[in-house]
Design a protein around this motif. Sequence first.
Motif, PDB file in Angstrom:
ATOM      1  N   UNK A 189       4.937  -0.707  -3.139  1.00 17.62           N
ATOM      2  CA  UNK A 189       5.729  -1.632  -2.180  1.00 17.62           C
ATOM      3  C   UNK A 189       6.809  -0.626  -1.405  1.00 17.62           C
ATOM      4  N   UNK A 190       7.289   0.332  -2.241  1.00 14.56           N
ATOM      5  CA  UNK A 190       8.382   1.233  -1.341  1.00 14.56           C
ATOM      6  C   UNK A 190       7.565   2.306  -0.496  1.00 14.56           C
ATOM      7  N   UNK A 191       6.601   2.797  -1.112  1.00 16.37           N
ATOM      8  CA  UNK A 191       5.869   3.732  -0.395  1.00 16.37           C
ATOM      9  C   UNK A 191       5.263   3.076   1.152  1.00 16.37           C
ATOM     10  N   UNK A 192       4.618   1.932   0.750  1.00 18.04           N
ATOM     11  CA  UNK A 192       4.308   1.197   1.942  1.00 18.04           C
ATOM     12  C   UNK A 192       5.180   0.528   2.882  1.00 18.04           C
ATOM     13  N   UNK A 193       6.465   0.625   2.364  1.00 20.29           N
ATOM     14  CA  UNK A 193       7.454  -0.017   3.555  1.00 20.29           C
ATOM     15  C   UNK A 193       7.707  -1.528   3.097  1.00 20.29           C
ATOM     16  N   UNK A 194       7.141  -2.083   2.244  1.00 24.57           N
ATOM     17  CA  UNK A 194       7.379  -3.494   1.866  1.00 24.57           C
ATOM     18  C   UNK A 194       8.793  -3.711   1.201  1.00 24.57           C
ATOM     19  N   UNK A 195       9.381  -4.793   1.604  1.00 23.40           N
ATOM     20  CA  UNK A 195      10.704  -5.054   0.663  1.00 23.40           C
ATOM     21  C   UNK A 195      10.344  -6.360  -0.317  1.00 23.40           C
ATOM     22  N   UNK A 196      11.351  -6.478  -1.010  1.00 25.15           N
ATOM     23  CA  UNK A 196      11.317  -7.680  -2.364  1.00 25.15           C
ATOM     24  C   UNK A 196      10.686  -8.815  -1.762  1.00 25.15           C
ATOM     25  N   UNK A 197      10.890  -9.365  -0.349  1.00 26.12           N
ATOM     26  CA  UNK A 197      10.395 -10.588   0.077  1.00 26.12           C
ATOM     27  C   UNK A 197       8.686 -10.532   0.208  1.00 26.12           C
ATOM     28  N   UNK A 206      -0.971 -10.787  -0.373  1.00 30.06           N
ATOM     29  CA  UNK A 206      -0.353  -9.418  -0.794  1.00 30.06           C
ATOM     30  C   UNK A 206      -1.755  -8.522  -0.891  1.00 30.06           C
ATOM     31  N   UNK A 207      -2.909  -8.915  -1.519  1.00 29.90           N
ATOM     32  CA  UNK A 207      -4.012  -8.160  -1.668  1.00 29.90           C
ATOM     33  C   UNK A 207      -4.404  -7.501  -0.353  1.00 29.90           C
ATOM     34  N   UNK A 208      -4.558  -8.259   0.707  1.00 32.43           N
ATOM     35  CA  UNK A 208      -5.175  -7.880   2.087  1.00 32.43           C
ATOM     36  C   UNK A 208      -4.077  -7.074   2.602  1.00 32.43           C
ATOM     37  N   UNK A 209      -2.721  -7.232   2.307  1.00 29.84           N
ATOM     38  CA  UNK A 209      -1.710  -6.543   3.220  1.00 29.84           C
ATOM     39  C   UNK A 209      -1.492  -5.040   2.462  1.00 29.84           C
ATOM     40  N   UNK A 210      -1.783  -4.965   1.283  1.00 28.42           N
ATOM     41  CA  UNK A 210      -1.740  -3.799   0.447  1.00 28.42           C
ATOM     42  C   UNK A 210      -2.897  -2.775   1.076  1.00 28.42           C
ATOM     43  N   UNK A 211      -4.127  -3.583   1.114  1.00 29.98           N
ATOM     44  CA  UNK A 211      -5.407  -2.921   1.633  1.00 29.98           C
ATOM     45  C   UNK A 211      -5.237  -2.348   2.994  1.00 29.98           C
ATOM     46  N   UNK A 212      -4.573  -3.101   3.838  1.00 27.92           N
ATOM     47  CA  UNK A 212      -4.682  -2.904   5.250  1.00 27.92           C
ATOM     48  C   UNK A 212      -3.397  -1.770   5.499  1.00 27.92           C
ATOM     49  N   UNK A 214      -2.784   0.689   3.112  1.00 28.29           N
ATOM     50  CA  UNK A 214      -3.782   1.975   2.657  1.00 28.29           C
ATOM     51  C   UNK A 214      -4.604   2.241   3.729  1.00 28.29           C
ATOM     52  N   UNK A 215      -5.249   1.520   4.399  1.00 31.62           N
ATOM     53  CA  UNK A 215      -6.132   1.878   5.507  1.00 31.62           C
ATOM     54  C   UNK A 215      -5.281   2.644   6.646  1.00 31.62           C
ATOM     55  N   UNK A 216      -4.085   2.056   7.124  1.00 29.10           N
ATOM     56  CA  UNK A 216      -3.446   2.398   7.893  1.00 29.10           C
ATOM     57  C   UNK A 216      -2.731   3.834   7.712  1.00 29.10           C
ATOM     58  N   UNK A 251      11.553  -6.905   7.360  1.00 33.59           N
ATOM     59  CA  UNK A 251      11.423  -7.865   6.451  1.00 33.59           C
ATOM     60  C   UNK A 251      10.057  -7.428   5.764  1.00 33.59           C
ATOM     61  N   UNK A 252       9.839  -7.238   4.344  1.00 36.86           N
ATOM     62  CA  UNK A 252       8.413  -6.805   3.561  1.00 36.86           C
ATOM     63  C   UNK A 252       7.613  -7.713   3.852  1.00 36.86           C
ATOM     64  N   UNK A 253       7.690  -9.260   3.931  1.00 34.58           N
ATOM     65  CA  UNK A 253       7.091 -10.204   4.326  1.00 34.58           C
ATOM     66  C   UNK A 253       6.297 -10.237   5.746  1.00 34.58           C
ATOM     67  N   UNK A 254       7.269  -9.787   6.648  1.00 27.07           N
ATOM     68  CA  UNK A 254       7.053  -9.816   8.018  1.00 27.07           C
ATOM     69  C   UNK A 254       6.147  -8.615   8.301  1.00 27.07           C
ATOM     70  N   UNK A 255       6.437  -7.505   7.707  1.00 30.80           N
ATOM     71  CA  UNK A 255       5.731  -6.257   7.863  1.00 30.80           C
ATOM     72  C   UNK A 255       4.193  -6.366   7.212  1.00 30.80           C
ATOM     73  N   UNK A 256       4.080  -7.122   6.339  1.00 33.85           N
ATOM     74  CA  UNK A 256       2.871  -7.288   5.521  1.00 33.85           C
ATOM     75  C   UNK A 256       2.042  -8.222   6.406  1.00 33.85           C
ATOM     76  N   UNK A 257       2.583  -9.271   7.068  1.00 34.14           N
ATOM     77  CA  UNK A 257       2.050 -10.332   7.942  1.00 34.14           C
ATOM     78  C   UNK A 257       1.434  -9.501   8.971  1.00 34.14           C
ATOM     79  N   UNK A 258       2.016  -8.645   9.657  1.00 33.24           N
ATOM     80  CA  UNK A 258       1.629  -7.813  10.762  1.00 33.24           C
ATOM     81  C   UNK A 258       0.449  -7.132  10.220  1.00 33.24           C
ATOM     82  N   UNK A 259       0.641  -6.388   9.291  1.00 30.33           N
ATOM     83  CA  UNK A 259      -0.748  -5.602   8.937  1.00 30.33           C
ATOM     84  C   UNK A 259      -1.736  -6.516   8.848  1.00 30.33           C
TER      85      UNK A 259
END
Length: 267
Positions: A189-197, A206-212, A214-216, A251-259
């Motif tokens: 979460x820290x390395x990928x720039x996600x926050x607690x949200x 969450x799975x798809x965001x982590x994979x996205x 990692x690909x980026x 926001x971690x959630x916003x960053x993840x959804x963008x990915x």
Amino acid sequence: MSFTPAIIGEGYSGWQLLRKQLPAQKQAYVATATLQREAAYFRQKISGAVTAGDLVSDRTLLKVALTAFGLEADLNARAFVRKVLSDGVAGTSALANRLADKRYRAFASGFGLDGTGLPGTLDKEFVDKVIADFYTRSFEAAVGETNSTYRLALNANRELTETARNSALTEDAKWFTIMGNKPLRTVFEKAFGFTASFGALDIDQQLQALKARATAIFGDSSVSQFSSPDRLEKLTRDYIIKSTSTGSSGSGAENALTLLRQATPGR
């Protein structure tokens, strides 16, 4: 005589120095009287622990056992630990199978104190591994007394390598293993720039965001890529740098959804 790991410097440069000194520092720490005494006691007494009750009733045995699996925080939660052990892992309703943190499943499976088979406490190879893991995790905890970021980095280097090389797991299963392991999850979460949200997202998102992500960063969505020392070191470096930098944006959630949107065809 006690030994406290020496942490020289901070940030990524401090991490590099620690890595160079790691074998000698760990050897000195493991040789301390307290660790040797606890390990010797475990080796001598563990064969007598053939039920969950036997193990949780002996504080020293339980301390070594829990520490070896990274669960030392549960040392005083004896009723909970006894339930994890006595349930085993055979049934879907077993407590270890219902917990998100799969370290409990490994703990219950390894010790085998549910009465359905030969306890792991009677297996010399298992006992040897528990003691070796007790030494390793105790050293990491000692490092964490001075620098908790380095402790998580050491843990990730060890556990992520094992997960990445586990051919019995699919890539999604490997990601779920990481998501269910709080120390590993924290590093990603820290390395990928996600926050607690980030944790508020649906588990599949969450799975798809982590994979996205990692690909980026790496051009590869797999966990298996982290069996490469270079990939693992880049992840570690990103984690340490972001952990020691001040502040974070977005926001971690916003960053993840963008990915997720970027990774979705046609979006």
